[in-house]
Scaffold this motif. Structure first.
Motif, PDB file in Angstrom:
ATOM      1  N   UNK A   1     -54.467 -24.231  -1.810  1.00 51.95           N
ATOM      2  CA  UNK A   1     -53.780 -25.224  -2.628  1.00 51.95           C
ATOM      3  C   UNK A   1     -54.084 -26.623  -2.098  1.00 51.95           C
ATOM      4  N   UNK A   2     -54.068 -27.610  -2.984  1.00 54.46           N
ATOM      5  CA  UNK A   2     -54.377 -28.977  -2.565  1.00 54.46           C
ATOM      6  C   UNK A   2     -53.468 -29.470  -1.439  1.00 54.46           C
ATOM      7  N   UNK A   3     -54.098 -30.046  -0.435  1.00 53.28           N
ATOM      8  CA  UNK A   3     -53.415 -30.610   0.721  1.00 53.28           C
ATOM      9  C   UNK A   3     -54.275 -31.748   1.248  1.00 53.28           C
ATOM     10  N   UNK A   4     -53.653 -32.881   1.516  1.00 53.07           N
ATOM     11  CA  UNK A   4     -54.376 -34.008   2.110  1.00 53.07           C
ATOM     12  C   UNK A   4     -53.501 -34.648   3.177  1.00 53.07           C
ATOM     13  N   UNK A   5     -54.107 -34.951   4.307  1.00 54.60           N
ATOM     14  CA  UNK A   5     -53.456 -35.709   5.369  1.00 54.60           C
ATOM     15  C   UNK A   5     -54.410 -36.849   5.708  1.00 54.60           C
ATOM     16  N   UNK A   6     -54.001 -38.056   5.364  1.00 56.98           N
ATOM     17  CA  UNK A   6     -54.840 -39.241   5.524  1.00 56.98           C
ATOM     18  C   UNK A   6     -54.270 -40.137   6.614  1.00 56.98           C
ATOM     19  N   UNK A   7     -55.152 -40.867   7.277  1.00 54.41           N
ATOM     20  CA  UNK A   7     -54.709 -41.762   8.342  1.00 54.41           C
ATOM     21  C   UNK A   7     -55.568 -43.016   8.425  1.00 54.41           C
ATOM     22  N   UNK A   8     -55.335 -43.762   9.478  1.00 56.47           N
ATOM     23  CA  UNK A   8     -56.051 -45.016   9.728  1.00 56.47           C
ATOM     24  C   UNK A   8     -56.647 -44.970  11.126  1.00 56.47           C
ATOM     25  N   UNK A   9     -57.755 -45.685  11.308  1.00 54.14           N
ATOM     26  CA  UNK A   9     -58.355 -45.781  12.636  1.00 54.14           C
ATOM     27  C   UNK A   9     -58.189 -47.179  13.234  1.00 54.14           C
TER      28      UNK A   9
ATOM     29  N   UNK B   1     -45.527 -32.746  -3.019  1.00 52.35           N
ATOM     30  CA  UNK B   1     -44.606 -33.297  -2.041  1.00 52.35           C
ATOM     31  C   UNK B   1     -45.376 -34.370  -1.285  1.00 52.35           C
ATOM     32  N   UNK B   2     -44.780 -35.550  -1.177  1.00 53.44           N
ATOM     33  CA  UNK B   2     -45.489 -36.712  -0.639  1.00 53.44           C
ATOM     34  C   UNK B   2     -44.690 -37.315   0.516  1.00 53.44           C
ATOM     35  N   UNK B   3     -45.400 -37.654   1.592  1.00 56.35           N
ATOM     36  CA  UNK B   3     -44.817 -38.382   2.713  1.00 56.35           C
ATOM     37  C   UNK B   3     -45.739 -39.547   3.025  1.00 56.35           C
TER      38      UNK B   3
ATOM     39  N   UNK C   1     -41.349 -47.200   8.857  1.00 52.04           N
ATOM     40  CA  UNK C   1     -40.712 -47.018   7.556  1.00 52.04           C
ATOM     41  C   UNK C   1     -41.385 -45.831   6.902  1.00 52.04           C
ATOM     42  N   UNK C   2     -40.590 -44.997   6.256  1.00 48.61           N
ATOM     43  CA  UNK C   2     -41.102 -43.773   5.653  1.00 48.61           C
ATOM     44  C   UNK C   2     -40.585 -43.650   4.237  1.00 48.61           C
ATOM     45  N   UNK C   3     -41.463 -43.204   3.364  1.00 54.13           N
ATOM     46  CA  UNK C   3     -41.109 -42.941   1.977  1.00 54.13           C
ATOM     47  C   UNK C   3     -41.516 -41.509   1.674  1.00 54.13           C
ATOM     48  N   UNK C   4     -40.623 -40.740   1.060  1.00 54.54           N
ATOM     49  CA  UNK C   4     -40.973 -39.372   0.742  1.00 54.54           C
ATOM     50  C   UNK C   4     -40.310 -38.913  -0.541  1.00 54.54           C
TER      51      UNK C   4
ATOM     52  N   UNK D   1     -49.440 -38.106   3.418  1.00 57.54           N
ATOM     53  CA  UNK D   1     -49.587 -36.661   3.278  1.00 57.54           C
ATOM     54  C   UNK D   1     -49.170 -36.230   1.873  1.00 57.54           C
ATOM     55  N   UNK D   2     -49.977 -35.361   1.277  1.00 63.25           N
ATOM     56  CA  UNK D   2     -49.682 -34.830  -0.058  1.00 63.25           C
ATOM     57  C   UNK D   2     -49.933 -33.333  -0.033  1.00 63.25           C
ATOM     58  N   UNK D   3     -49.007 -32.577  -0.606  1.00 64.11           N
ATOM     59  CA  UNK D   3     -49.164 -31.134  -0.683  1.00 64.11           C
ATOM     60  C   UNK D   3     -48.728 -30.646  -2.061  1.00 64.11           C
TER      61      UNK D   3
END
Length: 174
Positions: free
Chosen positions: A36-44, A88-90, A132-135, A168-170
């Motif tokens: 199932x679609x899952x993405x975990x993105x970040x910054x460098x 589901x989004x974080x 700060x977090x949005x979900x 993050x998106x799942x």
């Protein structure tokens, strides 16, 4: 695009075969467990956010992107749905330390115009940490996209730092 399996309706007297079990049982379980679609993105690196202005966050690092919804080079602020469904989004932003009790905000925006949900955070009393977090959960049709925006009110430009900053998106349901 991930293919969401269609549940089979069995009929009385239908012969059970290995091919049917693979199609109807194995493929469905594989999708739920690892397809199932899952993405975990970040910054460098840091990203500077001007005072009191919503700014779109860019993502140049992928821990995982199972459905190819993100591109590190083209529109790297976006996650574009390849599979329709509820996600589901974080979105979590870690802000540079130094200012105490100043507002930092995170917002998830759908298709560049519709604010889906927003979170607010404050700095620690000693100025050492602020996040700060949005979900939430949102329905995305194929080609809908989400972006994260950050805003801070410290009185000057302030940085979002890569440590613990993530998007993050799942996929959870059709």
């Amino acid at each position: 695009m991930a293919t969401v399996p269609t549940p089979r309706t069995w009929t009385v007297g239908e012969l059970l075969t290995a091919a049917k079990l693979n199609t109807d049982l194995r493929n469905g379980l594989n999708f739920l467990l690892s397809g199932k679609p899952l993405a975990i993105l970040g910054k460098t690196g840091n990203q500077t956010i001007p005072n009191s202005a919503w700014t779109t966050i860019t993502w140049n690092s992928e821990t995982v992107d199972r459905d190819a919804g993100h591109d590190n080079a083209t529109n790297n602020s976006r996650y574009t749905a390849q599979t329709a469904g509820y996600y589901r989004v974080v979105a979590a932003l870690l802000w540079n330390s130094g200012f105490t009790a100043k507002i930092r905000q995170t917002m998830v925006v759908k298709n560049a115009s519709l604010a889906m949900f927003q979170g607010t955070g404050f700095g620690d009393a000693d100025g050492s940490f602020a996040s700060s977090t949005s979900l939430g959960t949102v329905f995305l049709a194929v080609s809908d996209y989400l972006e994260v925006q950050g805003m801070q009110a410290t009185g000057s430009s302030w940085d979002v730092v890569p440590s613990s900053t993530r998007f993050e998106l799942e996929w959870v349901s059709s």
